[in-house]
Design a protein around this motif. Structure first.
Motif, PDB file in Angstrom:
ATOM      1  N   GLU A 105       0.551  -1.581   0.323  1.00 35.06           N
ATOM      2  CA  GLU A 105       0.291   0.036  -0.210  1.00 35.06           C
ATOM      3  C   GLU A 105       0.687   1.326   0.223  1.00 35.06           C
ATOM      4  O   GLU A 105       1.144   1.843   0.857  1.00 35.06           O
ATOM      5  CB  GLU A 105      -1.047  -0.133   1.157  1.00 35.06           C
ATOM      6  CG  GLU A 105      -2.507   1.274   1.223  1.00 35.06           C
ATOM      7  CD  GLU A 105      -2.201   1.788  -0.396  1.00 35.06           C
ATOM      8  OE1 GLU A 105      -1.827   2.734  -0.941  1.00 35.06           O
ATOM      9  OE2 GLU A 105      -3.180   0.420   0.120  1.00 35.06           O
ATOM     10  N   PRO A 133      -5.648   4.927  -0.184  1.00 34.96           N
ATOM     11  CA  PRO A 133      -5.419   3.263  -0.204  1.00 34.96           C
ATOM     12  C   PRO A 133      -6.321   2.767  -1.340  1.00 34.96           C
ATOM     13  O   PRO A 133      -7.729   3.137  -1.152  1.00 34.96           O
ATOM     14  CB  PRO A 133      -5.492   3.115   1.683  1.00 34.96           C
ATOM     15  CG  PRO A 133      -6.399   4.461   2.337  1.00 34.96           C
ATOM     16  CD  PRO A 133      -6.482   5.073   1.472  1.00 34.96           C
ATOM     17  N   THR A 134      -6.047   2.296  -1.628  1.00 32.26           N
ATOM     18  CA  THR A 134      -6.423   0.621  -2.526  1.00 32.26           C
ATOM     19  C   THR A 134      -6.723  -0.423  -1.630  1.00 32.26           C
ATOM     20  O   THR A 134      -7.474  -1.325  -2.166  1.00 32.26           O
ATOM     21  CB  THR A 134      -6.197   0.597  -3.374  1.00 32.26           C
ATOM     22  OG1 THR A 134      -4.921   0.139  -3.512  1.00 32.26           O
ATOM     23  CG2 THR A 134      -6.782   2.060  -4.319  1.00 32.26           C
ATOM     24  N   LEU A 135      -6.242  -0.901  -1.137  1.00 35.24           N
ATOM     25  CA  LEU A 135      -5.810  -2.290  -0.512  1.00 35.24           C
ATOM     26  C   LEU A 135      -6.200  -1.189   1.243  1.00 35.24           C
ATOM     27  O   LEU A 135      -6.205  -0.142   2.011  1.00 35.24           O
ATOM     28  CB  LEU A 135      -4.351  -2.576   0.439  1.00 35.24           C
ATOM     29  CG  LEU A 135      -4.417  -4.194   1.366  1.00 35.24           C
ATOM     30  CD1 LEU A 135      -5.414  -4.763   0.533  1.00 35.24           C
ATOM     31  CD2 LEU A 135      -2.345  -4.077   1.605  1.00 35.24           C
TER      32      LEU A 135
END
Length: 419
Positions: free
Chosen positions: A177, A291-293
Motif C-alpha cells: 500500500e 489506500p486501495t488495500l
C-alpha cells in the motif's frame, strides 16, 4: 413456513435471503423506510476474519483504566451514568477477561467469521451482486514493536483454527500500500490477511434485499416493533405500529434494539450498544493518496476501506447507552487520525460523518440459535463490530436451524445458553 424477521440490517436481510432460499415465506420488518439504514449504513467496510480477537482480554481492564478521561481513547466507558444494563454487561465482560475465556471466545468468533467469508464468496458468485467490493485482503499495520509481537503471537494462535495470515516487514507494507508513505508514519511491521475483503455493507444489503424481494420476500418498512406477546412457549404476536403480526417462526435480528424487544417476553439478552463512528471521504483526482488495500491501524484502532472513489475511515467505541446523538469530539478524532495517516487522500473538511450502534456481547461472540424455552423464536444478534464479517454465515446458519437441517459448521457455544 411463515417467518417474520425483525430487523432489515445486514443480519436480518441475509437471514431473510437464506430463509427464502430454503423455501420459507418470509416477511422482514424494520422501522426505517428501507434495508440497511442504521448500523449497516456506513460501517468500516471490512469483512475481517483477522479481527476476531475478543475485546475481553486479561490486559483490557488495565488498558481501560489508562483510557479513562482521555478524549482520544479508542474505547470509552460511561460508568458514571445510571445505567444498570451497562453495569451488568460490564461484570460479564470482566468475567471474560481471562486467558482461557479469551482463547475460547476467539475460536468461536473465528469459526463463524471464516464460515461467513466463504458463504459470502459463494453468494457473490451465485448472484453477481456488486457493492464496491475489493478482494485484495486486509493489512494490519503496527507502529510499535511490542504491539507487532503481540499481533504475531495472535496470528500463530488463530492459524490453528484455519485463519491464514502472513507477517510483513515495514518495507513490504509500503509495497502493498504505497499510500502509507504519504503520512510519514513509521511502521514496525504488518500482518496481511490476504483472503479477507472489504466492501460497502449498505450497497450489499440493499442489493441483496432487492434480489430477495424479487423472489417473494416482503419488506415492511416504516414499521415500528413495540414488543412481542407470548402464549405458553410460543410467540403468538409481534406488536407493531401496523397492528399485531403473526407467523410460525420469529427471527430477532434487531441489533442493539434486540434486548428491549426480548424483555417484553421476559428474555434477557446480554447485548449492549457500542457506538462507533465513521467518515466517508471523496478521494481526490486519481486517488493516489488514498489506500486501495483495506487497512487496520492497530495503534489508533481504526480501519480504512476504499469503496470505489470513496474512502471510509471508521473506529472508536462508546459504551454510553442507546442514544444515536453523535459526539462531535469522536467524529473529529476519526477525521484527525485519518488525515494523519493519509493526508493526501482528499478534502477532509468535506468528509461526511456518521455514527451507529453496534450490538456487542461481553464475550465478542454473536448469539445465534433458538431462544431457550421459546419454541418459535430464534436469535441472530450481538455481532458487535463484526456484523459485516459474520452476516452471510449467520444468515445461513439461522436458516438451516429453522429448517431443521444440519448446519455446515458446529454451532456449539453460539447460543444464548452459554450465558
Amino acid at each position: 413456513m411463515d417467518v417474520l424477521v425483525l430487523g432489515a440490517g445486514l443480519i436480518g436481510t441475509t437471514s431473510a435471503h437464506f430463509l427464502a432460499r430454503a423455501g420459507h415465506d418470509v416477511t422482514v420488518i424494520d422501522r426505517q423506510p428501507g434495508p440497511g439504514l442504521e448500523t449497516s449504513f456506513a460501517n468500516g467496510g471490512q469483512i475481517s476474519a483477522c479481527h476476531t480477537q475478543p475485546w475481553a482480554h486479561p490486559e483490557t481492564p488495565l488498558m481501560a483504566l489508562r483510557w479513562l478521561g482521555r478524549a482520544d481513547a479508542p474505547l470509552v466507558f460511561d460508568w458514571a451514568r445510571w445505567d444498570p444494563a451497562l453495569w451488568v454487561w460490564g461484570l460479564r465482560f470482566l468475567a471474560n477477561c481471562t486467558l482461557s475465556a479469551y482463547d475460547r471466545n476467539m475460536e468461536r468468533a473465528v469459526r463463524v467469521a471464516l464460515y461467513s467469508r466463504s458463504v459470502l464468496k459463494e453468494l457473490r458468485a451465485e448472484t453477481g451482486l456488486r457493492y464496491d467490493e475489493r478482494t485484495r485482503g486486509i493489512l494490519k499495520i503496527y507502529r510499535d514493536q511490542g504491539d507487532f509481537d503481540k499481533g504475531l503471537r495472535a496470528m500463530e494462535k488463530t492459524a490453528a483454527w484455519g485463519l491464514r495470515q502472513s507477517a510483513c516487514p515495514a518495507a513490504r507494507c509500503l509495497e502493498l500500500e504505497p499510500a502509507l508513505a504519504t503520512g510519514g508514519v513509521r511502521l514496525a511491521g504488518g500482518i496481511l490477511a490476504a483472503e479477507d475483503e472489504s466492501g460497502d455493507a449498505h450497497l450489499f444489503t440493499q442489493g441483496l434485499a432487492a434480489l430477495s424481494a424479487a423472489k417473494g420476500v416482503r419488506f415492511l418498512g416504516e414499521t415500528t416493533i413495540t414488543g412481542l406477546r407470548l402464549e405458553g412457549r410460543r410467540v403468538a404476536e409481534v406488536l407493531t405500529s401496523r397492528g399485531p403480526l403473526r407467523a410460525d417462526t420469529i427471527v430477532l435480528a434487531a441489533g442493539s434494539f434486540s434486548p428491549g424487544l426480548a424483555r417484553t417476553i421476559g428474555l434477557r439478552l446480554p447485548v449492549y450498544p457500542a457506538k462507533g463512528y465513521s467518515i466517508t471521504l471523496d478521494v481526490d483526482g486519481a486517488g493516489q493518496g488514498a489506500p486501495t488495500l483495506s487497512i487496520t491501524d492497530e495503534a489508533s484502532k481504526m480501519v480504512y476501506s476504499r469503496l470505489g472513489q470513496r474512502l471510509r475511515a471508521a473506529g472508536t467505541a462508546e459504551l454510553a447507552g442507546w442514544s444515536l446523538t453523535p459526539n462531535p469530539a469522536r467524529a473529529a478524532l476519526i477525521r484527525r487520525e485519518a488525515a494523519r495517516l493519509f493526508p493526501k487522500a482528499g478534502d477532509y473538511a468535506r468528509a461526511r460523518d456518521w455514527c451507529g450502534l453496534r450490538p456487542t456481547t461481553p464475550d465478542s461472540v454473536p448469539i445465534i440459535g433458538k431462544a431457550p424455552g421459546i419454541d418459535n423464536l430464534f436469535l441472530n444478534t450481538g455481532h458487535g463490530t463484526l456484523g459485516w464479517t459474520m452476516a452471510c454465515g449467520s444468515g445461513k446458519l439461522i436458516a438451516d436451524l429453522i429448517s431443521g437441517r444440519a448446519t455446515d459448521i458446529d454451532t456449539t457455544g453460539l447460543g444464548l445458553d452459554r450465558f
